[in-house]
Design an enzyme around this catalytic site. Structure first.
Site, PDB file in Angstrom:
ATOM      1  N   TYR A  33      -7.330 -11.907   1.470  1.00 27.88           N
ATOM      2  CA  TYR A  33      -7.280 -10.817   2.437  1.00 27.88           C
ATOM      3  C   TYR A  33      -6.516  -9.633   1.887  1.00 27.88           C
ATOM      4  O   TYR A  33      -5.874  -9.716   0.834  1.00 27.88           O
ATOM      5  CB  TYR A  33      -6.653 -11.293   3.752  1.00 27.88           C
ATOM      6  CG  TYR A  33      -5.143 -11.415   3.723  1.00 27.88           C
ATOM      7  CD1 TYR A  33      -4.515 -12.434   3.016  1.00 27.88           C
ATOM      8  CD2 TYR A  33      -4.342 -10.489   4.389  1.00 27.88           C
ATOM      9  CE1 TYR A  33      -3.135 -12.530   2.986  1.00 27.88           C
ATOM     10  CE2 TYR A  33      -2.960 -10.586   4.367  1.00 27.88           C
ATOM     11  CZ  TYR A  33      -2.362 -11.599   3.668  1.00 27.88           C
ATOM     12  OH  TYR A  33      -0.993 -11.689   3.637  1.00 27.88           O
ATOM     13  N   LYS A 147      -3.807 -13.243  -3.149  1.00 29.47           N
ATOM     14  CA  LYS A 147      -3.484 -12.945  -1.749  1.00 29.47           C
ATOM     15  C   LYS A 147      -4.327 -13.836  -0.838  1.00 29.47           C
ATOM     16  O   LYS A 147      -5.266 -13.403  -0.172  1.00 29.47           O
ATOM     17  CB  LYS A 147      -3.686 -11.449  -1.432  1.00 29.47           C
ATOM     18  CG  LYS A 147      -2.934 -11.022  -0.179  1.00 29.47           C
ATOM     19  CD  LYS A 147      -2.780  -9.536  -0.126  1.00 29.47           C
ATOM     20  CE  LYS A 147      -2.285  -9.037   1.228  1.00 29.47           C
ATOM     21  NZ  LYS A 147      -0.969  -9.510   1.630  1.00 29.47           N
ATOM     22  N   GLU A 179      10.322 -13.489  -2.841  1.00 30.93           N
ATOM     23  CA  GLU A 179       9.906 -12.284  -2.097  1.00 30.93           C
ATOM     24  C   GLU A 179      10.068 -12.551  -0.611  1.00 30.93           C
ATOM     25  O   GLU A 179      10.435 -13.659  -0.206  1.00 30.93           O
ATOM     26  CB  GLU A 179       8.450 -11.931  -2.435  1.00 30.93           C
ATOM     27  CG  GLU A 179       7.471 -13.052  -2.147  1.00 30.93           C
ATOM     28  CD  GLU A 179       6.071 -12.803  -2.716  1.00 30.93           C
ATOM     29  OE1 GLU A 179       5.651 -11.644  -2.782  1.00 30.93           O
ATOM     30  OE2 GLU A 179       5.398 -13.797  -3.062  1.00 30.93           O
ATOM     31  N   LEU A 203       3.459 -12.194  -5.075  1.00 33.50           N
ATOM     32  CA  LEU A 203       2.289 -11.330  -4.891  1.00 33.50           C
ATOM     33  C   LEU A 203       2.581  -9.968  -5.539  1.00 33.50           C
ATOM     34  O   LEU A 203       3.659  -9.417  -5.333  1.00 33.50           O
ATOM     35  CB  LEU A 203       2.028 -11.133  -3.392  1.00 33.50           C
ATOM     36  CG  LEU A 203       0.784 -10.311  -3.087  1.00 33.50           C
ATOM     37  CD1 LEU A 203      -0.459 -11.169  -3.251  1.00 33.50           C
ATOM     38  CD2 LEU A 203       0.834  -9.743  -1.685  1.00 33.50           C
TER      39      LEU A 203
HETATM   40  N1  PLP Z   1       4.593 -10.383  -0.710  1.00 32.10           N
HETATM   41  C1  PLP Z   1       3.940 -11.114   0.198  1.00 32.10           C
HETATM   42  C2  PLP Z   1       4.063 -12.593   0.178  1.00 32.10           C
HETATM   43  C3  PLP Z   1       3.125 -10.496   1.164  1.00 32.10           C
HETATM   44  O1  PLP Z   1       2.460 -11.241   2.065  1.00 32.10           O
HETATM   45  C4  PLP Z   1       3.037  -9.087   1.182  1.00 32.10           C
HETATM   46  C5  PLP Z   1       2.203  -8.400   2.164  1.00 32.10           C
HETATM   47  O2  PLP Z   1       1.589  -8.971   3.005  1.00 32.10           O
HETATM   48  C6  PLP Z   1       3.758  -8.364   0.230  1.00 32.10           C
HETATM   49  C7  PLP Z   1       4.517  -9.036  -0.716  1.00 32.10           C
HETATM   50  C8  PLP Z   1       3.681  -6.863   0.181  1.00 32.10           C
HETATM   51  O3  PLP Z   1       2.464  -6.458  -0.336  1.00 32.10           O
HETATM   52  P1  PLP Z   1       1.854  -5.031  -0.022  1.00 32.10           P
HETATM   53  O4  PLP Z   1       2.904  -4.042  -0.462  1.00 32.10           O
HETATM   54  O5  PLP Z   1       0.658  -4.975  -0.887  1.00 32.10           O
HETATM   55  O6  PLP Z   1       1.581  -4.967   1.426  1.00 32.10           O
END
Ligand code: PLP
Length: 284
Positions: A33, A147, A179, A203
């Site tokens: 997603y 993701k 994270e 991620l």
């Molecule tokens: N890390 C995780 C585990 C996430 O689920 C998300 C966003 O949903 C992020 C980091 C941040 O990613 P982004 O900046 O692309 O929204």
């Protein structure tokens, strides 16, 4: 106004947006997603979100439901139909419906689902005083760079945070921060920013990438490396980044008040600059 979702080629009222119980997203979390922020009705950092979607699909050998440029058109059309000026567009691709079997089916058609969520991003009231976070064990699998929609561990972490009134759980593995449950975690120490280096352990955040570019513009020093929970607790500033929060200052970590209980200057500056840049570069 009824909310409109997109399901496999059709825009339909949200209550009519349905997929099969045999869909592999439902049965196996066999799907990926993206969430793209929308500001002023336009898509923020969307090219990077779609590039990450493409990578996620490739890593799990899943077919594209539609070409990437068609996806942008569909996202914009969905935002328009929902009169969405600020919030997010959630987009999910699964391997589709097939007879239940663990191995990938040969002939399933990917499912593509999208819906919108209104959200205060720019004037998020939480940004004024910063949010509280708590540290929790990282219970996830070993391919966090994908993701994936398999997010029970993240839901459990977020629930731990919610139970104590915190906005986010900062996940920890072997004494080091990975994270946030739905965000990238950053600390500032002696004017230097530190965030986890990219690997299968985290991620690759799209907002992280944009913030790194802003740091370069501002001449801020950044270290991409692992850092310990002690470093998190002893940081001068903490903040998190995500499409759903933009740059969000953190003013409490576990029982510790951070940066004297007010958003730190670097987080504040980066939030401002991120919003300005997003407004300038968004697509729509
Ligand atoms: N890390 C995780 C585990 C996430 O689920 C998300 C966003 O949903 C992020 C980091 C941040 O990613 P982004 O900046 O692309 O929204």
């Amino acid at each position: 106004m009824p909310r409109i979702a997109y399901v496999n080629g059709a825009f339909v009222p949200l209550e009519d947006a349905k997929v099969s119980v045999l869909d592999r997203g439902f049965l196996f979390a066999d799907g990926v997603y993206e969430v793209t922020a929308v500001i002023d009705g336009k898509l923020v950092d969307n090219a990077a979100h779609l590039a990450r979607l493409e990578r996620s699909l490739g890593e799990i050998e899943m077919a594209h439901p539609v070409p990437l440029d068609t996806l942008t058109e569909l996202q914009l059309e969905l935002a328009r139909r929902n009169e969405l000026t600020e919030g997010g567009i959630y987009l999910q691709v699964t391997r589709g419906a097939a007879e239940r079997d663990f191995a990938y089916p040969k002939d399933a058609t990917p499912t593509l689902v999208m819906f919108t969520q209104e959200r205060n991003l720019v004037d998020d009231p939480r940004a004024k005083n910063g949010v509280a976070v708590v540290t929790t064990p990282d219970l996830r699998w070993k391919r966090r760079d994908i993701k994936s929609v398999a997010m029970l561990a993240q839901a459990m972490a977020k629930q731990e945070a919610a139970k104590v009134g915190a906005a986010e759980a900062i996940m920890v593995e072997d004494g080091v921060v990975t994270e946030g449950s739905s965000s990238t975690a950053w600390i500032v120490k002696d004017g230097r920013l530190i965030t986890r280096n990219l690997s299968n352990s985290v991620l690759p955040g799209v907002t992280r990438l944009s913030v790194l570019a802003l740091c370069e513009e501002l001449g801020l020093e950044v270290e991409e490396r692992t850092y310990t929970v002690d470093e998190l607790h002893e940081a001068d500033e903490v903040f998190i980044t995500a499409a759903t929060t933009l740059v969000m200052p953190v003013t409490k970590v576990d029982d510790r008040i951070m940066s004297n209980g007010a958003p730190g200057p670097i987080a504040t500056r980066l939030r401002q600059l991120y919003i300005e840049t997003a407004r300038r570069t968004s697509v729509g």
